[in-house]
Design an enzyme around this catalytic site. Structure first.
Site, PDB file in Angstrom:
ATOM      1  N   ASP A 112      -5.242   0.218  -9.607  1.00 48.68           N
ATOM      2  CA  ASP A 112      -5.023   0.643  -8.218  1.00 48.68           C
ATOM      3  C   ASP A 112      -6.357   0.919  -7.534  1.00 48.68           C
ATOM      4  O   ASP A 112      -6.605   0.485  -6.400  1.00 48.68           O
ATOM      5  CB  ASP A 112      -4.158   1.902  -8.165  1.00 48.68           C
ATOM      6  CG  ASP A 112      -2.677   1.623  -8.353  1.00 48.68           C
ATOM      7  OD1 ASP A 112      -2.183   0.646  -7.771  1.00 48.68           O
ATOM      8  OD2 ASP A 112      -2.011   2.388  -9.069  1.00 48.68           O
TER       9      ASP A 112
ATOM     10  N   GLU B  43      -2.749   2.401   1.057  1.00 47.11           N
ATOM     11  CA  GLU B  43      -1.807   3.299   0.400  1.00 47.11           C
ATOM     12  C   GLU B  43      -2.537   4.314  -0.469  1.00 47.11           C
ATOM     13  O   GLU B  43      -2.066   5.437  -0.672  1.00 47.11           O
ATOM     14  CB  GLU B  43      -0.835   2.491  -0.469  1.00 47.11           C
ATOM     15  CG  GLU B  43       0.222   3.362  -1.131  1.00 47.11           C
ATOM     16  CD  GLU B  43       0.893   2.705  -2.322  1.00 47.11           C
ATOM     17  OE1 GLU B  43       2.016   3.103  -2.653  1.00 47.11           O
ATOM     18  OE2 GLU B  43       0.286   1.802  -2.928  1.00 47.11           O
ATOM     19  N   GLU B  44      -3.688   3.940  -0.990  1.00 41.49           N
ATOM     20  CA  GLU B  44      -4.401   4.788  -1.945  1.00 41.49           C
ATOM     21  C   GLU B  44      -5.230   5.878  -1.275  1.00 41.49           C
ATOM     22  O   GLU B  44      -5.808   6.711  -1.964  1.00 41.49           O
ATOM     23  CB  GLU B  44      -5.310   3.930  -2.826  1.00 41.49           C
ATOM     24  CG  GLU B  44      -4.611   2.795  -3.560  1.00 41.49           C
ATOM     25  CD  GLU B  44      -3.470   3.272  -4.432  1.00 41.49           C
ATOM     26  OE1 GLU B  44      -3.543   4.408  -4.958  1.00 41.49           O
ATOM     27  OE2 GLU B  44      -2.489   2.526  -4.581  1.00 41.49           O
TER      28      GLU B  44
ATOM     29  N   ASP C 277      -1.233  -2.381   1.050  1.00 38.87           N
ATOM     30  CA  ASP C 277      -0.985  -1.801  -0.261  1.00 38.87           C
ATOM     31  C   ASP C 277      -1.765  -2.686  -1.227  1.00 38.87           C
ATOM     32  O   ASP C 277      -1.367  -3.818  -1.499  1.00 38.87           O
ATOM     33  CB  ASP C 277       0.511  -1.834  -0.588  1.00 38.87           C
ATOM     34  CG  ASP C 277       0.835  -1.180  -1.925  1.00 38.87           C
ATOM     35  OD1 ASP C 277      -0.111  -0.895  -2.692  1.00 38.87           O
ATOM     36  OD2 ASP C 277       2.031  -0.960  -2.207  1.00 38.87           O
TER      37      ASP C 277
ATOM     38  N   LEU D 138      -2.211  -2.785  -4.414  1.00 38.87           N
ATOM     39  CA  LEU D 138      -1.555  -3.230  -5.648  1.00 38.87           C
ATOM     40  C   LEU D 138      -0.134  -2.662  -5.688  1.00 38.87           C
ATOM     41  O   LEU D 138       0.116  -1.600  -6.265  1.00 38.87           O
ATOM     42  CB  LEU D 138      -2.352  -2.801  -6.876  1.00 38.87           C
ATOM     43  CG  LEU D 138      -2.069  -3.603  -8.146  1.00 38.87           C
ATOM     44  CD1 LEU D 138      -2.382  -5.087  -7.953  1.00 38.87           C
ATOM     45  CD2 LEU D 138      -2.872  -3.053  -9.316  1.00 38.87           C
ATOM     46  N   ASP D 139       0.777  -3.378  -5.080  1.00 43.16           N
ATOM     47  CA  ASP D 139       2.176  -2.968  -5.056  1.00 43.16           C
ATOM     48  C   ASP D 139       2.812  -3.194  -6.429  1.00 43.16           C
ATOM     49  O   ASP D 139       2.587  -4.224  -7.064  1.00 43.16           O
ATOM     50  CB  ASP D 139       2.931  -3.788  -4.005  1.00 43.16           C
ATOM     51  CG  ASP D 139       4.420  -3.545  -4.037  1.00 43.16           C
ATOM     52  OD1 ASP D 139       4.857  -2.473  -3.601  1.00 43.16           O
ATOM     53  OD2 ASP D 139       5.160  -4.439  -4.507  1.00 43.16           O
TER      54      ASP D 139
ATOM     55  N   GLU E 127       4.443  -2.095   3.825  1.00 42.18           N
ATOM     56  CA  GLU E 127       5.504  -2.645   2.979  1.00 42.18           C
ATOM     57  C   GLU E 127       6.671  -3.135   3.842  1.00 42.18           C
ATOM     58  O   GLU E 127       7.044  -4.308   3.812  1.00 42.18           O
ATOM     59  CB  GLU E 127       5.977  -1.599   1.948  1.00 42.18           C
ATOM     60  CG  GLU E 127       4.920  -1.332   0.879  1.00 42.18           C
ATOM     61  CD  GLU E 127       5.309  -0.222  -0.088  1.00 42.18           C
ATOM     62  OE1 GLU E 127       4.959  -0.329  -1.280  1.00 42.18           O
ATOM     63  OE2 GLU E 127       5.947   0.757   0.353  1.00 42.18           O
TER      64      GLU E 127
END
Length: 417
Positions: A154, A177-178, A199, A201-202, A359
């Site tokens: 991630d 997202e991170e 994102d 790494l979904d 997403e």
């Protein structure tokens, strides 16, 4: 003294034959019979036969040459082999780079942004491929902006995306997202007009067991004046205002799927060439495709009644259940095979679990552009289209119901019944 024959000499015929076949790129080897030993009468007859054969070969070669000159070259080409499709695809296929140049028109910054995105995907694909030997499996010991445990990959994927997009000089604001807060690029000389939410790494909870994961992104053009740093308001907007969206799936093959509002294009990475090659346009089956429903039934006791009823009807009517747990993988299968993907709101998560900007929105735009439907179900007191949701902040969430019209419509009808 014997008179000269009315046809060319044997040596001349053979020379012309060789010259013609040399021009034609070579041909089938034709051997003349060797001279016979014997009395003069037999030798003379043999010589005459050899001259006639040489003249026939010459005439045939001249006819072939004339045929090619008149446009019949295709008929003289070599027979097809089993390797032709492989070679033709690698040599003649449109690369993503070529597609970017031709599809972005005069928008050089958008072209540079798309190149930065494809570079991010390539670097992430390489890191995932080498994760085992490089010791990159496992937790990093931290949590992300939404409370999820962070894996080592991630953090690597996040750094890759942030670095590639920042250095492209085309972005003014990034949402990952991170990271809790939006990343604002203050230097006017190093920023551009685009805001990107992603994102990196979904589905990373699946990475340690070698299940497909992916990256998802959405792109907006800023609305605030260019002479000042961007603000969160430049990206906290409905999905209908996106400029572009896409996802990259890292699985048995690495595939990049993008849309800019003009259909959905699918590319696959050729690792030997280091290029994404065009596979085709993605169009969902208008009849709904295969009967597949995809959801986490572990949450079923907390769903609202229409969702529970729909899933029970799917089971009773012969639908197959397929659920990977990586949104990219589940939606990719739904787009290609048909059916429906659901991650609805429930009693524990009234807004659902999936994030809107990086997403819900990008996957909804791709689904609609491929001919499907994308709805929230009952959300904030009404059934609405995902792309029309107004996010409250950069990490806001929304319920997801998307797929072929046949199945999504059935769900929505249960809300109005």
């Amino acid at each position: 003294h014997r008179p000269a024959p009315p046809w060319p000499s044997l040596a001349c015929s053979l020379a012309l034959y060789s010259a013609v076949h040399g021009v034609m790129g070579g041909g089938e080897s034709r051997q003349l019979p060797a001279p016979l030993n014997g009395d003069d009468s037999n030798t003379e007859q043999a010589e005459q036969l050899r001259r006639e054969l040489a003249r026939g070969i010459l005439e045939e070669a001249l006819l072939k040459k004339k045929f090619i000159e008149l446009g019949g070259a295709d008929a003289a080409k070599k027979a097809p082999t089993e390797f032709d499709p492989y070679l033709n695809n690698r040599v003649n296929a449109v690369t993503l780079t070529q597609y970017i140049i031709t599809s972005t028109g005069n928008d050089k910054q958008l072209a540079m942004l798309m190149n930065a995105i494809q570079n991010s995907c390539k670097v992430c694909a390489n890191a995932i491929e080498k994760a085992g030997p490089a010791g990159l499996y496992g937790l990093a010991g931290t949590e992300n902006s939404t409370g999820d445990d962070v894996k080592k990959l991630d953090l690597i994927a996040d750094n890759v995306w942030v670095d590639c997009l920042t250095r492209s000089g085309t972005c003014c604001l990034l949402v990952s997202e991170e990271q809790e807060e939006a990343i604002i690029i203050p230097d006017g000389a190093k920023r551009g007009p685009y805001c990107v939410a992603f994102d990196p790494l979904d589905g990373s909870s699946n990475i340690d067991c070698n299940v497909s994961v992916g990256s998802i992104f959405s792109v907006y053009r800023r609305q605030s004046p260019d002479d000042a740093p961007a603000t969160a308001a430049d990206i906290v907007r409905p999905g209908t205002e996106m400029v572009m969206a896409g996802y990259c799936m890292y699985g048995a093959a690495c595939e990049l799927v993008i849309t800019s509002g003009n259909g959905v294009q699918r590319f696959a990475l050729d690792p030997a060439l280091g290029e994404f090659l065009f596979v085709g346009d993605m169009v969902m089956d208008p009849k709904g495709g295969k009967k597949i429903f995809s959801c986490n039934e572990g949450n079923s006791l907390n769903w609202d009644e229409p969702i529970q009823n729909f899933v029970e009807k799917c089971k009773a009517s012969g639908y197959a259940a397929r659920y990977v747990g990586s949104m990219v993988s589940d939606v990719h299968r739904t787009l290609l095979y048909g059916g429906i993907f659901l991650y609805p709101a429930d009693k524990k998560s009234p807004k659902g679990k999936l994030r809107v900007l990086y997403e819900g929105f990008p996957m909804a735009l791709i689904t609609e552009q491929a001919g499907g439907l994308a709805s929230t179900g009952m959300f904030k007191g009404k059934v609405q289209r995902i792309l029309e949701v107004m996010p409250e902040h950069v990490h806001d969430r929304c319920p997801i119901i998307m797929g072929g019209g046949r199945d999504v419509t059935k769900v929505l009808e249960l809300y109005t019944a």
